[in-house]
Design a protein around this motif. Structure first.
Motif, PDB file in Angstrom:
ATOM      1  N   ASP A  47       0.845  -1.196   0.000  1.00 53.41           N
ATOM      2  CA  ASP A  47       0.000   0.000   0.000  1.00 53.41           C
ATOM      3  C   ASP A  47       0.881   1.247   0.000  1.00 53.41           C
ATOM      4  O   ASP A  47       2.040   1.196   0.430  1.00 53.41           O
ATOM      5  N   ASP A  48       0.344   2.344  -0.477  1.00 51.69           N
ATOM      6  CA  ASP A  48       1.039   3.644  -0.447  1.00 51.69           C
ATOM      7  C   ASP A  48       2.443   3.548  -1.029  1.00 51.69           C
ATOM      8  O   ASP A  48       3.373   4.183  -0.528  1.00 51.69           O
ATOM      9  N   GLU A 101      -4.156   4.474  -6.766  1.00 53.22           N
ATOM     10  CA  GLU A 101      -5.217   4.900  -5.853  1.00 53.22           C
ATOM     11  C   GLU A 101      -5.375   6.415  -5.877  1.00 53.22           C
ATOM     12  O   GLU A 101      -4.444   7.149  -6.192  1.00 53.22           O
TER      13      GLU A 101
END
Ligand code: C2E
Ligand code: CA
Ligand code: CA
Length: 502
Positions: free
Chosen positions: A408-409, A465
């Protein structure tokens, strides 16, 4: 230090009695010799320190000339207190002793400053250079600190790369400002170790007692918040704990105390944000995002309460609850839809270290009868950076269960890609900050395109995202990004609204 033969002094026994009564610790005490003349000072370690003792010593000291120091006055006591109060690696006082001194100063209403600091990016230094060098750095830094602050200063290693100093203007020989200057002076220069030279910086927070804080149990928390604040500005920076931070602390404490009952009172719920694949309309992924509707605080963002839950350990039951609910939802949606449904679940770095983690996951898979390859666990980069045997094994175990892993990220945490090489990771989520810049500069586009290409070469699927515009969508399509998530397509949805995607 000059050693004294205690038996030369006839009064020491009486004084020991007196000391016992005063329950003092590690202070200079006057000793008289057999003839009762020639008084001298001795440093004695005793268990407790209270204000009267300090006054008592100061009083005596005034009548006494040259101080001498006494070592090994009582070896047994020394050894016990050494273990109890000293940090083994650096020889500084430890966290226990820090708490004790703080408490006793506070009880005797001594005004003092609590100076707390940690080394910036120490975790990365530790991982990149290895732990032995990390230890060496801590030792060198500790020695330098003792050098500039003096052997008799209240200097503590609280654990890891965290240090603290307690300075009382009445008792210490320097002011808080002077102490801070001396501490910072060490980090202005390059540090030379046997094998490497390194420039390190620190972030430092200062709390005044009793102006800023009255409750001992909050001091570490307060100081940590001040350090966090210091980290936001430039290197070797200092943050004085002021009103604004006090509000922050209060909100942290409020969150902490209310979060304890959030699960029980059913104040937590999950919203689901769709992740859409560019080339496959027959499959859809939902990311489970946690929400807290607190009766007292209103709607609290996970950005605020997840870190608190991690601090307090509440992340374990909460994380388990999220997995349970998300898998239940996955089972329900899969039954209802002809599409292939997947569920992406955020997992905190702490959660996976809980010894029961894998067993709990296995249990939930069986309970909800969901297929493990429909599940994705999202971890932030920090999990992979640790790159130690334990993390590797846990990731392997997760993969052996058939569950997919995702970073993530991506791109926000760490600048090395080494871990991509030896961890089994299926998805990579490019952080929103990169997506925000798409179409704005050639360089930011090039960066995103390269991340996608690298990911693909390593057989990973790439999700972007935070897509908010059509332009971002189309650029990512050109770059062959696999899937997208963002307000452009859909905000996170309450569970009742998911049916329209099936
Ligand atoms: P995240 O995993 O990076 O989640 C994406 C965040 O970006 C979500 O915020 C989402 O609502 C938001 N977002 C999605 N698309 C857009 C967009 O187009 N524009 C903008 N401005 N924002 C967008 P949210 O739900 O507030 O979650 C914040 C963070 O909280 C998550 O970041 C995640 O790190 C953490 N979190 C949420 N739920 C859980 C959980 O169950 N467990 C753990 N450990 N962490 C969680
Ligand atoms: Ca996520
Ligand atoms: Ca994210």
């Amino acid at each position: 230090m000059k050693e004294i033969d205690i038996d030369k002094y006839s009064y020491h026994i009486e004084w020991s009695e007196e000391l016992k009564e005063h329950k003092s610790t590690c202070l200079e005490f006057p000793l008289l010799n057999a003839s009762g003349s020639n008084p001298e000072l001795a440093l004695i370690e005793i268990k407790k320190l209270i204000r009267e003792t300090v006054n008592w010593i100061i009083e005596k000291k005034q009548q006494l000339p040259e101080p001498l120091y006494l070592k090994n006055y009582n070896k047994e006591i020394d050894e016990v207190s050494e273990l109890e109060f000293k940090d083994v690696l650096t020889g500084l006082y430890n966290r226990n002793y820090c708490k004790q001194v703080f408490k006793e100063y506070a009880e005797t209403e001594t005004a003092f400053s609590f100076i707390y600091f940690d080394i910036d990016e120490f975790k990365i230094i530790n991982d990149v250079l290895n732990h032995d060098i990390g230890d060496e750095i801590l030792q060198v830094v500790s020695n330098s600190l003792l050098n500039v602050l003096g052997e008799d200063s209240f200097l503590f290693r609280l654990g890891g790369d965290e240090f603290a100093c307690i300075v009382s203007e009445k008792i210490s020989s320097m002011s808080a400002e002077e102490c801070i200057d001396r501490i910072l002076s060490i980090f202005n220069d390059t540090i030379y170790l046997e094998t490497v030279t390194i420039d390190i910086t620190i972030s430092l927070g200062v709390v005044y007692y009793p102006q800023n804080i009255s409750d001992v149990k909050d001091v570490f928390k307060v100081a940590e918040i001040a350090v966090e604040e210091a980290k936001k500005s430039h290197t070797n920076s200092v943050c004085y704990f002021e009103k604004e931070l006090k509000n922050k602390l209060e909100s942290k404490i409020l969150i902490e105390s209310n979060l304890a009952s959030a699960l029980r009172n059913e104040e937590l719920f999950i919203v689901y944000q769709p992740i859409i694949q560019y080339d496959d309309s027959q499959s859809i992924t939902f990311e489970a995002l946690l929400r807290w509707q607190s009766k007292v605080l209103g709607l609290v963002s996970p950005v605020e309460f997840i870190p608190v839950a991690e601090d307090t350990g509440q992340i374990y039951p909460i994380g388990l609850w999220v997995m349970d609910k998300a898998m239940e939802k996955l089972a329900y949606l899969s039954k209802k839809s002809s599409k292939k449904i997947k569920m992406s679940i955020n997992i905190s770095a702490l959660q996976i270290k809980e010894p029961n983690f894998i067993n709990n996951v296995k249990h939930l898979l069986e309970k909800h009868k969901v297929s493990s390859n429909s599940i994705i666990f999202e971890f932030t980069e920090s999990v992979f950076i640790e790159n130690n045997q334990l993390t590797k094994e846990i990731i392997e175990n997760i993969r052996n269960l058939g569950i997919n892993t995702s970073i993530d990220d991506f791109g926000t945490g760490y600048s090395s890609l080494i871990y991509l090489k030896d961890m089994d990771i299926n998805y990579l989520k490019i952080d929103k900050t990169f997506i925000d810049d798409l179409g704005k500069t050639r360089r930011s586009d090039a960066l995103v395109e390269s991340i996608i290409n690298i990911g693909h070469k390593l057989d990973m699927e790439i999700t972007a995202e935070g897509i908010e515009t059509e332009e971002q969508l189309s650029i990512l399509n050109d770059f062959r990004c696999d899937s997208i998530q963002g307000y452009y397509y859909s905000k996170p949805l309450p569970e009742e609204e998911l049916d329209k995607y099936l």
